[in-house]
Design an enzyme around this catalytic site. Structure first.
Site, PDB file in Angstrom:
ATOM      1  N   HIS A  76     -31.891 -74.756 -10.987  1.00 44.04           N
ATOM      2  CA  HIS A  76     -32.478 -75.995 -11.492  1.00 44.04           C
ATOM      3  C   HIS A  76     -33.193 -75.689 -12.815  1.00 44.04           C
ATOM      4  O   HIS A  76     -33.924 -74.697 -12.908  1.00 44.04           O
ATOM      5  CB  HIS A  76     -33.475 -76.555 -10.459  1.00 44.04           C
ATOM      6  N   GLU A  88     -30.573 -69.200 -18.021  1.00 42.61           N
ATOM      7  CA  GLU A  88     -30.105 -69.603 -16.683  1.00 42.61           C
ATOM      8  C   GLU A  88     -29.071 -68.615 -16.162  1.00 42.61           C
ATOM      9  O   GLU A  88     -29.107 -68.213 -15.000  1.00 42.61           O
ATOM     10  CB  GLU A  88     -29.448 -70.991 -16.740  1.00 42.61           C
TER      11      GLU A  88
HETATM   12  C1  GRF Z   1     -27.629 -76.328 -15.615  1.00 38.70           C
HETATM   13  O1  GRF Z   1     -28.597 -76.725 -16.541  1.00 38.70           O
HETATM   14  C2  GRF Z   1     -28.237 -76.176 -14.246  1.00 38.70           C
HETATM   15  O2  GRF Z   1     -29.561 -75.735 -14.278  1.00 38.70           O
HETATM   16  C3  GRF Z   1     -28.157 -77.591 -13.717  1.00 38.70           C
HETATM   17  O3  GRF Z   1     -26.927 -78.074 -14.192  1.00 38.70           O
HETATM   18  C4  GRF Z   1     -26.585 -77.416 -15.407  1.00 38.70           C
HETATM   19  C5  GRF Z   1     -25.212 -76.857 -15.252  1.00 38.70           C
HETATM   20  O4  GRF Z   1     -24.731 -76.311 -16.447  1.00 38.70           O
HETATM   21  N1  GRF Z   1     -28.267 -77.614 -12.284  1.00 38.70           N
HETATM   22  P1  GRF Z   1     -23.336 -75.581 -16.488  1.00 38.70           P
HETATM   23  O5  GRF Z   1     -22.280 -76.574 -16.016  1.00 38.70           O
HETATM   24  O6  GRF Z   1     -23.408 -74.381 -15.579  1.00 38.70           O
HETATM   25  O7  GRF Z   1     -23.128 -75.186 -17.924  1.00 38.70           O
END
Ligand code: GRF
Length: 206
Positions: free
Chosen positions: A113, A178
């Site tokens: 998240h 992330e």
């Molecule tokens: C990310 O920002 C994640 O934190 C959220 O959805 C987005 C997904 O991005 N849950 P991606 O499709 O992995 O580039």
């Protein structure tokens, strides 16, 4: 005791950059105890689908129909039971998992998240952080429970919010963070393989 790799299924709805980062880590040996087994996607045009096809990874597209939620739930649950995952990674999966699925796979489902949970749950987390005047934000990988974005935290990383930042600039800067956070969480969980129960009859065991 014999150990096997963790069977990991990823659920994604969009771009799939977190999914791609997990797959790259598996391929480069950064997650040596992980076997990526399948992608489940609920959108026929998701970028994640192209990534899975390039990897030669099996894909299940479960589109769902708002008027038939039970059919979607049954199909998803059936597919997960068939795949027998040790871990399910939600990576930008924009559908709330049916409570029955969460209950059946409790303790095996992770989510990422884009906020410093418990702050700013739900949609548009970066916008929520900006509007609240925060000077930092980040991302959290956590276990999934029936409470939306509410399960126990596994990993969290922080970035500064800079003057002039927008939702978009923040999301762009957060994205590579992330990826690292998700891989760190998976490394922590899968540091050791999954124990395999010895199927020999007990009389065979010396
Ligand atoms: C990310 O920002 C994640 O934190 C959220 O959805 C987005 C997904 O991005 N849950 P991606 O499709 O992995 O580039």
């Amino acid at each position: 005791m014999a150990l096997k790799k963790w069977r990991v299924v990823v659920l994604a709805s969009g771009r799939g950059s977190n999914f791609a980062a997990i797959a790259a880590a598996v391929q480069s040996g950064g997650l040596p105890n992980v076997e990526l087994v399948s992608l489940i996607c609920n959108r026929s045009k998701a970028g994640a689908l192209g990534i899975a096809r390039d990897l030669g990874l099996p894909v299940s597209i479960i589109l769902g129909n708002k008027r038939l939620p039970d059919a979607y739930n049954d199909e998803l649950l059936g597919e997960l039971r068939r795949l027998k995952p040790d871990l399910i990674c939600l990576a930008g999966y924009m559908k709330i998992l049916p409570p029955s699925t969460v209950r059946e796979f409790q303790g095996k489902i992770l989510n990422i998240h884009p906020s410093l949970l418990p702050k700013y749950k739900g949609l548009q987390a970066q916008k929520q952080a900006l509007e609240a005047g925060e000077t930092k934000t980040g991302c959290t990988v956590h276990w999934v429970t029936e409470e939306l974005d509410g399960g126990p935290m596994i990993e969290q990383d922080t970035i500064e919010i800079l003057p002039g930042d927008t939702e978009e600039s923040l999301s762009t800067r957060l994205r590579p963070v992330e990826h690292r956070t998700y891989i760190k969480a998976l490394q922590k969980i899968t540091a050791v393989g999954v124990p395999v129960r010895d199927r020999r009859p007990s009389s065979d065991i010396p």
